[in-house]
Design a protein around this motif. Sequence first.
Motif, PDB file in Angstrom:
ATOM      1  N   GLU A   1     -36.305  76.603  76.966  1.00 55.93           N
ATOM      2  CA  GLU A   1     -37.697  76.178  77.128  1.00 55.93           C
ATOM      3  C   GLU A   1     -37.737  74.688  77.455  1.00 55.93           C
ATOM      4  O   GLU A   1     -36.780  73.954  77.226  1.00 55.93           O
ATOM      5  CB  GLU A   1     -38.527  76.471  75.883  1.00 55.93           C
ATOM      6  CG  GLU A   1     -38.071  75.756  74.632  1.00 55.93           C
ATOM      7  CD  GLU A   1     -38.948  76.112  73.440  1.00 55.93           C
ATOM      8  OE1 GLU A   1     -39.897  75.356  73.178  1.00 55.93           O
ATOM      9  OE2 GLU A   1     -38.669  77.140  72.789  1.00 55.93           O
ATOM     10  N   VAL A   2     -38.863  74.257  78.012  1.00 56.42           N
ATOM     11  CA  VAL A   2     -39.008  72.877  78.488  1.00 56.42           C
ATOM     12  C   VAL A   2     -40.367  72.341  78.060  1.00 56.42           C
ATOM     13  O   VAL A   2     -41.360  73.082  78.019  1.00 56.42           O
ATOM     14  CB  VAL A   2     -38.888  72.810  80.030  1.00 56.42           C
ATOM     15  CG1 VAL A   2     -39.118  71.379  80.522  1.00 56.42           C
ATOM     16  CG2 VAL A   2     -37.536  73.336  80.491  1.00 56.42           C
ATOM     17  N   ARG A   3     -40.393  71.051  77.761  1.00 58.87           N
ATOM     18  CA  ARG A   3     -41.657  70.365  77.510  1.00 58.87           C
ATOM     19  C   ARG A   3     -41.688  69.085  78.341  1.00 58.87           C
ATOM     20  O   ARG A   3     -40.738  68.303  78.321  1.00 58.87           O
ATOM     21  CB  ARG A   3     -41.820  70.034  76.025  1.00 58.87           C
ATOM     22  CG  ARG A   3     -43.035  69.151  75.736  1.00 58.87           C
ATOM     23  CD  ARG A   3     -43.275  68.988  74.262  1.00 58.87           C
ATOM     24  NE  ARG A   3     -44.249  67.929  73.989  1.00 58.87           N
ATOM     25  CZ  ARG A   3     -44.902  67.799  72.844  1.00 58.87           C
ATOM     26  NH1 ARG A   3     -44.697  68.662  71.863  1.00 58.87           N
ATOM     27  NH2 ARG A   3     -45.753  66.819  72.671  1.00 58.87           N
ATOM     28  N   VAL A   4     -42.776  68.885  79.068  1.00 58.67           N
ATOM     29  CA  VAL A   4     -42.963  67.692  79.889  1.00 58.67           C
ATOM     30  C   VAL A   4     -44.217  66.980  79.405  1.00 58.67           C
ATOM     31  O   VAL A   4     -45.310  67.554  79.413  1.00 58.67           O
ATOM     32  CB  VAL A   4     -43.102  68.041  81.383  1.00 58.67           C
ATOM     33  CG1 VAL A   4     -43.280  66.772  82.213  1.00 58.67           C
ATOM     34  CG2 VAL A   4     -41.883  68.816  81.872  1.00 58.67           C
ATOM     35  N   ASP A   5     -44.068  65.738  78.964  1.00 57.00           N
ATOM     36  CA  ASP A   5     -45.195  64.944  78.474  1.00 57.00           C
ATOM     37  C   ASP A   5     -45.574  63.885  79.502  1.00 57.00           C
ATOM     38  O   ASP A   5     -44.705  63.261  80.113  1.00 57.00           O
ATOM     39  CB  ASP A   5     -44.836  64.245  77.157  1.00 57.00           C
ATOM     40  CG  ASP A   5     -44.586  65.233  76.038  1.00 57.00           C
ATOM     41  OD1 ASP A   5     -45.078  66.366  76.138  1.00 57.00           O
ATOM     42  OD2 ASP A   5     -43.891  64.867  75.072  1.00 57.00           O
ATOM     43  N   GLY A   6     -46.877  63.677  79.650  1.00 55.71           N
ATOM     44  CA  GLY A   6     -47.331  62.654  80.581  1.00 55.71           C
ATOM     45  C   GLY A   6     -48.792  62.330  80.389  1.00 55.71           C
ATOM     46  O   GLY A   6     -49.508  62.999  79.631  1.00 55.71           O
ATOM     47  N   ALA A   7     -49.242  61.299  81.073  1.00 51.50           N
ATOM     48  CA  ALA A   7     -50.633  60.881  80.975  1.00 51.50           C
ATOM     49  C   ALA A   7     -51.551  61.938  81.601  1.00 51.50           C
ATOM     50  O   ALA A   7     -51.159  62.645  82.530  1.00 51.50           O
ATOM     51  CB  ALA A   7     -50.820  59.542  81.685  1.00 51.50           C
ATOM     52  N   PRO A   8     -52.774  62.058  81.096  1.00 46.70           N
ATOM     53  CA  PRO A   8     -53.700  63.073  81.611  1.00 46.70           C
ATOM     54  C   PRO A   8     -54.003  62.923  83.101  1.00 46.70           C
ATOM     55  O   PRO A   8     -54.351  63.901  83.756  1.00 46.70           O
ATOM     56  CB  PRO A   8     -54.964  62.863  80.768  1.00 46.70           C
ATOM     57  CG  PRO A   8     -54.485  62.208  79.512  1.00 46.70           C
ATOM     58  CD  PRO A   8     -53.343  61.345  79.933  1.00 46.70           C
ATOM     59  N   ASP A   9     -53.883  61.710  83.630  1.00 45.25           N
ATOM     60  CA  ASP A   9     -54.212  61.491  85.038  1.00 45.25           C
ATOM     61  C   ASP A   9     -52.972  61.441  85.925  1.00 45.25           C
ATOM     62  O   ASP A   9     -53.027  60.949  87.048  1.00 45.25           O
ATOM     63  CB  ASP A   9     -54.999  60.181  85.201  1.00 45.25           C
ATOM     64  CG  ASP A   9     -54.201  58.966  84.725  1.00 45.25           C
ATOM     65  OD1 ASP A   9     -53.144  59.158  84.099  1.00 45.25           O
ATOM     66  OD2 ASP A   9     -54.638  57.830  84.995  1.00 45.25           O
ATOM     67  N   SER A  10     -51.847  61.970  85.438  1.00 43.17           N
ATOM     68  CA  SER A  10     -50.586  61.877  86.174  1.00 43.17           C
ATOM     69  C   SER A  10     -50.314  63.149  86.977  1.00 43.17           C
ATOM     70  O   SER A  10     -49.931  64.181  86.407  1.00 43.17           O
ATOM     71  CB  SER A  10     -49.416  61.628  85.215  1.00 43.17           C
ATOM     72  OG  SER A  10     -48.184  61.767  85.890  1.00 43.17           O
TER      73      SER A  10
END
Length: 313
Positions: free
Chosen positions: A198-207
């Motif tokens: 499994e994978v998780r990618v975190d980032g800014a809401p406007d990215s």
Amino acid sequence: MIVDLPASTISRVQKTLVTIREEGGVVALGRVLTLIISTSHGEEEEAIEAANDASREHPMRVIVVSTAPGGDDEEPRLDAQIRVGGDAGASEVILLRAYGDTASDEEGLVTGLLLPDAPVVVWWPGRAPEVVAESALGRIAQRRITDAASQPNPRQSIVDLAETYQPGDTDFAWTRLTLWRTQLAAVLDQPPYEPVTEVRVDGAPDSPSTLLLAAWLRLQLQVPVLNELTRGNGSSGIHGVRLVRPSGPIVLERAVVDVATLTQPDQPTHDLSLPRRSLRDCLAEELRRLDPDDLFGEVVKQGVRQLAEPVEN
């Protein structure tokens, strides 16, 4: 050298180019492509600077078509400017500021200024047409470059692009992922060669780049991918990626500007250079290929859609 041509015509611009070439020895020989930049009044210089820098790797003719949003009521006029030599890098820059009805025919403005037998690339550094391939400039181009980060709703613009994509379309949101994709591919190419579960990618809401990275990983690994939108450390763009494997997670996290931390099971923590890419870097990379980016097409058309679908066992 900068030559101003106020209240001009395309014919006058062409004749002036010939004169400059004959008198100053500035030639179009060696130009590998024509880059058309479609932008708005007052927003030309940043794009021109990026194009000038990129021209040292890709000698080209740059045509900047600058129009005023909602300026149809203005008096029709064309103010032109030609930049060569030290003011244009390894290119020649033709700036066309169009007013009133003159701005309604962008294709007509540039047709007589295109380099013969050279590919055409169009770049919209700001607001882009809804369907770039069907726009006046998009129809004459081999490559069409947009920047989702400059749109009113960056992430939605990527979703919309999935519906309108045509071969030759590309976006700087994808180009900004090159270093991230290179690091992640290098990590997975090392022992113990375990499958990612499994994978998780975190980032800014406007990215929009965060969305594309999650879509790329979902398409390539065919595992569940969680795209978490967080303010995180307050920075924009991608914050981090977590790849889960049986021996433990691999975490690539950018907590400070330009530096990412790589954490792996049974290995020391590494600090990696992962800078945010400039307009010049993104443009230069896109100009290295003039054929359609098939992988980007698959990520946009399939990967984005697969994010919302369950993984088949």
